[in-house]
Design a protein around this motif. Structure first.
Motif, PDB file in Angstrom:
ATOM      1  N   GLN A   1       0.619  -1.338   0.280  1.00 38.33           N
ATOM      2  CA  GLN A   1      -0.011   0.217   0.180  1.00 38.33           C
ATOM      3  C   GLN A   1       0.408   1.250  -0.025  1.00 38.33           C
ATOM      4  O   GLN A   1       0.192   2.020  -0.189  1.00 38.33           O
ATOM      5  CB  GLN A   1      -0.534   0.089   1.138  1.00 38.33           C
ATOM      6  CG  GLN A   1      -2.310  -1.082   1.374  1.00 38.33           C
ATOM      7  CD  GLN A   1      -2.475  -0.586   1.959  1.00 38.33           C
ATOM      8  OE1 GLN A   1      -3.638   0.444   3.049  1.00 38.33           O
ATOM      9  NE2 GLN A   1      -3.264  -2.219   2.295  1.00 38.33           N
ATOM     10  N   GLU A   2       1.887   1.183  -0.183  1.00 42.51           N
ATOM     11  CA  GLU A   2       2.838   2.275   0.202  1.00 42.51           C
ATOM     12  C   GLU A   2       2.648   3.362   1.275  1.00 42.51           C
ATOM     13  O   GLU A   2       2.786   4.911   0.938  1.00 42.51           O
ATOM     14  CB  GLU A   2       3.128   3.530  -0.708  1.00 42.51           C
ATOM     15  CG  GLU A   2       4.336   3.466  -0.671  1.00 42.51           C
ATOM     16  CD  GLU A   2       5.738   3.208  -0.190  1.00 42.51           C
ATOM     17  OE1 GLU A   2       5.829   3.608   0.890  1.00 42.51           O
ATOM     18  OE2 GLU A   2       6.365   2.681  -0.371  1.00 42.51           O
ATOM     19  N   GLY A   3       2.429   2.713   2.262  1.00 41.52           N
ATOM     20  CA  GLY A   3       1.907   4.027   3.370  1.00 41.52           C
ATOM     21  C   GLY A   3       2.486   4.940   4.213  1.00 41.52           C
ATOM     22  O   GLY A   3       2.201   5.536   5.270  1.00 41.52           O
ATOM     23  N   THR A   4       4.015   4.464   3.924  1.00 40.23           N
ATOM     24  CA  THR A   4       5.152   5.758   4.686  1.00 40.23           C
ATOM     25  C   THR A   4       4.552   7.310   3.858  1.00 40.23           C
ATOM     26  O   THR A   4       4.219   7.527   2.917  1.00 40.23           O
ATOM     27  CB  THR A   4       6.073   4.896   4.387  1.00 40.23           C
ATOM     28  OG1 THR A   4       6.524   5.271   3.111  1.00 40.23           O
ATOM     29  CG2 THR A   4       6.578   3.955   5.207  1.00 40.23           C
ATOM     30  N   SER A   5       5.928   8.178   4.911  1.00 40.06           N
ATOM     31  CA  SER A   5       5.635   9.819   3.833  1.00 40.06           C
ATOM     32  C   SER A   5       6.417   9.784   2.956  1.00 40.06           C
ATOM     33  O   SER A   5       5.830  10.728   2.023  1.00 40.06           O
ATOM     34  CB  SER A   5       6.043  10.312   5.670  1.00 40.06           C
ATOM     35  OG  SER A   5       7.278  10.257   5.362  1.00 40.06           O
ATOM     36  N   ARG A   6       7.212   8.728   2.791  1.00 38.23           N
ATOM     37  CA  ARG A   6       8.214   9.459   1.293  1.00 38.23           C
ATOM     38  C   ARG A   6       8.845  10.914   2.082  1.00 38.23           C
ATOM     39  O   ARG A   6       9.728  11.189   1.158  1.00 38.23           O
ATOM     40  CB  ARG A   6       8.415   8.868  -0.029  1.00 38.23           C
ATOM     41  CG  ARG A   6       7.711   7.476  -0.076  1.00 38.23           C
ATOM     42  CD  ARG A   6       6.376   7.231  -1.047  1.00 38.23           C
ATOM     43  NE  ARG A   6       7.280   7.965  -2.191  1.00 38.23           N
ATOM     44  CZ  ARG A   6       8.715   6.693  -3.121  1.00 38.23           C
ATOM     45  NH1 ARG A   6       8.832   5.945  -2.055  1.00 38.23           N
ATOM     46  NH2 ARG A   6       8.674   6.924  -4.053  1.00 38.23           N
ATOM     47  N   LEU A   7       9.005  10.887   2.914  1.00 35.50           N
ATOM     48  CA  LEU A   7       9.678  12.546   2.981  1.00 35.50           C
ATOM     49  C   LEU A   7      11.601  12.460   3.415  1.00 35.50           C
ATOM     50  O   LEU A   7      11.717  13.261   4.343  1.00 35.50           O
ATOM     51  CB  LEU A   7       8.348  13.363   4.630  1.00 35.50           C
ATOM     52  CG  LEU A   7       7.760  13.447   3.961  1.00 35.50           C
ATOM     53  CD1 LEU A   7       7.667  14.496   5.184  1.00 35.50           C
ATOM     54  CD2 LEU A   7       7.210  14.872   2.992  1.00 35.50           C
ATOM     55  N   SER A   8      11.638  10.856   3.991  1.00 37.22           N
ATOM     56  CA  SER A   8      13.025  11.177   4.086  1.00 37.22           C
ATOM     57  C   SER A   8      14.392  11.866   4.072  1.00 37.22           C
ATOM     58  O   SER A   8      15.104  11.988   4.476  1.00 37.22           O
ATOM     59  CB  SER A   8      13.432   9.687   5.077  1.00 37.22           C
ATOM     60  OG  SER A   8      13.485   9.050   3.447  1.00 37.22           O
ATOM     61  N   PRO A   9      14.514  11.797   2.612  1.00 32.74           N
ATOM     62  CA  PRO A   9      15.209  12.658   2.005  1.00 32.74           C
ATOM     63  C   PRO A   9      15.174  13.131   1.919  1.00 32.74           C
ATOM     64  O   PRO A   9      16.222  14.039   1.929  1.00 32.74           O
ATOM     65  CB  PRO A   9      15.553  11.598   0.263  1.00 32.74           C
ATOM     66  CG  PRO A   9      14.249  11.607  -0.092  1.00 32.74           C
ATOM     67  CD  PRO A   9      13.267  10.095   1.189  1.00 32.74           C
ATOM     68  N   HIS A  10      13.792  13.766   2.240  1.00 32.49           N
ATOM     69  CA  HIS A  10      13.819  15.627   1.758  1.00 32.49           C
ATOM     70  C   HIS A  10      14.064  16.060   2.765  1.00 32.49           C
ATOM     71  O   HIS A  10      14.656  17.202   3.422  1.00 32.49           O
ATOM     72  CB  HIS A  10      12.658  16.238   1.746  1.00 32.49           C
ATOM     73  CG  HIS A  10      11.478  15.635   0.167  1.00 32.49           C
ATOM     74  ND1 HIS A  10      12.444  16.383  -0.948  1.00 32.49           N
ATOM     75  CD2 HIS A  10      10.860  14.698   0.273  1.00 32.49           C
ATOM     76  CE1 HIS A  10      11.453  16.018  -2.246  1.00 32.49           C
ATOM     77  NE2 HIS A  10      10.683  15.595  -1.019  1.00 32.49           N
ATOM     78  N   LEU A  11      14.161  15.257   3.891  1.00 33.15           N
ATOM     79  CA  LEU A  11      14.389  16.347   5.497  1.00 33.15           C
ATOM     80  C   LEU A  11      15.745  15.532   5.904  1.00 33.15           C
ATOM     81  O   LEU A  11      16.707  16.765   5.959  1.00 33.15           O
ATOM     82  CB  LEU A  11      13.649  15.082   7.147  1.00 33.15           C
ATOM     83  CG  LEU A  11      12.366  14.907   6.859  1.00 33.15           C
ATOM     84  CD1 LEU A  11      11.563  13.831   7.568  1.00 33.15           C
ATOM     85  CD2 LEU A  11      12.281  16.466   7.181  1.00 33.15           C
ATOM     86  N   HIS A  12      16.038  14.603   5.140  1.00 33.27           N
ATOM     87  CA  HIS A  12      17.885  14.751   5.229  1.00 33.27           C
ATOM     88  C   HIS A  12      18.429  15.456   4.833  1.00 33.27           C
ATOM     89  O   HIS A  12      19.675  16.335   5.347  1.00 33.27           O
ATOM     90  CB  HIS A  12      18.512  13.344   4.564  1.00 33.27           C
ATOM     91  CG  HIS A  12      19.485  13.111   4.634  1.00 33.27           C
ATOM     92  ND1 HIS A  12      20.442  13.023   5.789  1.00 33.27           N
ATOM     93  CD2 HIS A  12      20.566  13.030   3.619  1.00 33.27           C
ATOM     94  CE1 HIS A  12      21.979  13.318   5.239  1.00 33.27           C
ATOM     95  NE2 HIS A  12      22.039  12.710   4.123  1.00 33.27           N
ATOM     96  N   PHE A  13      17.992  15.912   3.466  1.00 34.42           N
ATOM     97  CA  PHE A  13      18.924  16.642   1.845  1.00 34.42           C
ATOM     98  C   PHE A  13      18.456  18.358   3.039  1.00 34.42           C
ATOM     99  O   PHE A  13      19.207  19.653   2.514  1.00 34.42           O
ATOM    100  CB  PHE A  13      18.575  16.540   1.614  1.00 34.42           C
ATOM    101  CG  PHE A  13      19.614  15.892   0.594  1.00 34.42           C
ATOM    102  CD1 PHE A  13      20.802  16.069   0.038  1.00 34.42           C
ATOM    103  CD2 PHE A  13      19.533  14.355   0.756  1.00 34.42           C
ATOM    104  CE1 PHE A  13      21.986  15.634  -0.304  1.00 34.42           C
ATOM    105  CE2 PHE A  13      20.413  13.782   0.288  1.00 34.42           C
ATOM    106  CZ  PHE A  13      21.213  14.024  -0.149  1.00 34.42           C
ATOM    107  N   GLY A  14      17.849  18.253   4.110  1.00 29.19           N
ATOM    108  CA  GLY A  14      17.144  20.053   4.257  1.00 29.19           C
ATOM    109  C   GLY A  14      16.030  20.747   3.333  1.00 29.19           C
ATOM    110  O   GLY A  14      15.624  22.176   3.920  1.00 29.19           O
TER     111      GLY A  14
END
Length: 458
Positions: A228-241
């Motif tokens: 279902q891909e229920g994760t936010s997928r925000l981790s790379p955006h947060l990592h690179f600020g």
């Protein structure tokens, strides 16, 4: 015109809610600088997937800066020497930057501060390491009480808008060409599919946040379902600020839904950074020294098993699906990351550091803090970690979390199998000839891991 100030950018590639930029703008002309420094991190220089992301993020940041009347200066080499050289070239004496907590950046900050007026600002985390302390005044080592303590200090400060204009200096220092850095793979272009999955940059980050708002309330359940891909997928955006955690927090809370589980994932990010702040060698040393006695298999013996894991050819469909997704997209579903990591460590009895290094090179969200703490959590060697003897059963996990559709997407050899058989075709005697047999049986792998654990007495 007043003397220009430098804005030293690293993993904070945004204009909004960027305290260092806001402070620099208040002082006068700003020269934003990004230095590609492979010397400071040494063995922890960015991996290939992160470099792909960095290229596109820097290109987008430069475009955003130009809309504000500014531009991005690119330099390659030692961060300290490059910043000093630029300061001398333009007559600047002050540098603004956000705090970073990777050991190499902390060392670089100390070195810059000895030669220039360095003003460091918070903003990469919800709360800086050391702010949240136990009743005895020490840093928290266990996540759960840490999370409770952070929650008591939430919400974070209201995010600040991007400046309407950024004053430029009368003369710009010289800059490298982004294309000349060779951050993008060419021969072969293994990142050819990345662009269909990702849009690096601040605008892409905010689009992803907006897309996740309607799903945050269901995150507690959906995050465990790979199909279902229920994760936010925000981790790379947060990592690179490209987006601040404070911005994400306020947007999620603003929906009015109960998104506590997701908010605690943001706090886990703070927790991971607190651990590397307290123990800078977390990425290369066991946080629990007793694990130094663990009799891991040498790669001279286990090399073929390790290669099978890397390429998604272990014979365990859920593991193979995850490893192939990682190679194709630079990312892997969170639940599957745990399963794949546990399989390498416990079924194949390979040191967690080998897996962490592979993830470091292949993940677009390869954070030193998160990657190190997460791998040690799975291994059991972390400060706050899963018990080593608690061994994930990948076949059971696959069925429990309904991974059939996920497997069909990433393991096409098995796409024709129904939901009942796709999780373990070997057990049903229907393994296709082009799909590998299991590298090791679950029971055999589990017994070997427990024997090693008892032998090493960690």
């Amino acid at each position: 015109m007043s003397t220009p100030v430098l804005l030293w950018l690293r993993q904070d590639l945004r204009l909004a809610d960027q305290a260092a930029l806001a402070a620099a703008v208040r002082e006068g002309p700003v020269i934003p600088v990004y230095v590609l420094d492979d010397q400071a991190p040494r063995q922890w220089k960015m991996g290939g997937a992160s470099r792909w992301w960095l290229h596109h993020s820097l290109a987008n940041l430069d475009a955003s800066l130009r809309e504000k009347g500014s531009r991005l200066i690119l330099r390659q080499g030692d961060s300290v020497e490059q910043l000093v050289a630029i300061a001398e070239e333009v007559g600047a004496g002050r540098v603004h930057a956000l705090h970073h907590y990777e050991p190499w950046w902390r060392n670089a900050e100390k070195a810059v501060a000895k030669r220039l007026d360095l003003c460091l600002h918070d903003g990469g985390l919800l709360l800086p390491p050391g702010v949240v302390r136990t009743g005895g005044g020490s840093s928290y080592r266990i996540y759960t009480p840490f999370a409770r303590a952070v929650m008591e200090q939430m919400p974070p400060a209201t995010p600040v808008r991007a400046p309407s204009r950024i004053d430029a200096p009368s003369d710009w220092p010289k800059s490298d060409s982004l294309a000349d850095w060779g951050l993008l793979p060419v021969k072969p272009d293994w990142a050819v599919a990345f662009s269909s999955d990702w849009t690096p940059g601040e605008a892409g980050a905010r689009t992803n946040v907006a897309a996740f708002l309607d799903e945050a309330a269901d995150y507690d359940v959906a995050r465990n379902l790979p199909s279902q891909e229920g994760t936010s997928r925000l981790s790379p955006h947060l990592h690179f600020g490209e987006v601040s955690p404070a911005y994400v927090w306020h947007r999620i809370v603003g929906t009015g839904d109960d998104a506590t589980t997701f908010l605690k994932e943001l706090i886990w990010r703070d927790y991971a950074h607190t651990q590397i702040w307290a123990m800078p060698t977390y990425g290369s040393e066991n946080a629990r020294p007793a694990f130094d006695a663990m009799p891991w298999r040498d790669l001279r013996e286990a090399g073929e098993d390790f290669k099978a894991w890397q390429s998604g050819r272990t014979g365990y469909p859920i593991v193979d699906a995850g490893m192939r997704q990682l190679w194709a997209t630079g990312w892997m579903h969170n639940r599957v990351r745990m399963i794949a990591a546990s399989f390498l460590i416990k079924h194949l009895l390979i040191d967690w550091r080998h897996g962490a290094r592979w993830f470091w090179d292949t993940l677009v969200d390869a954070s030193y803090a998160n990657n190190s703490v997460n791998w040690q959590w799975v291994a059991g060697s972390g400060v706050d970690a899963n018990i080593f003897s608690r061994i994930m059963a990948p076949l059971t996990q696959s069925e429990k979390f309904d991974a059939a559709g996920y497997i069909r997407t990433w393991v096409p050899e098995l796409a024709h199998l129904d939901d009942e058989h796709i999780h373990d075709p070997d057990a049903h005697g229907i393994r296709p000839p082009d799909y590998p047999a299991k590298r090791i049986g679950h029971r055999e792998g589990r017994e070997r891991a427990l024997a090693a654990w008892g032998h090493g007495k960690p």
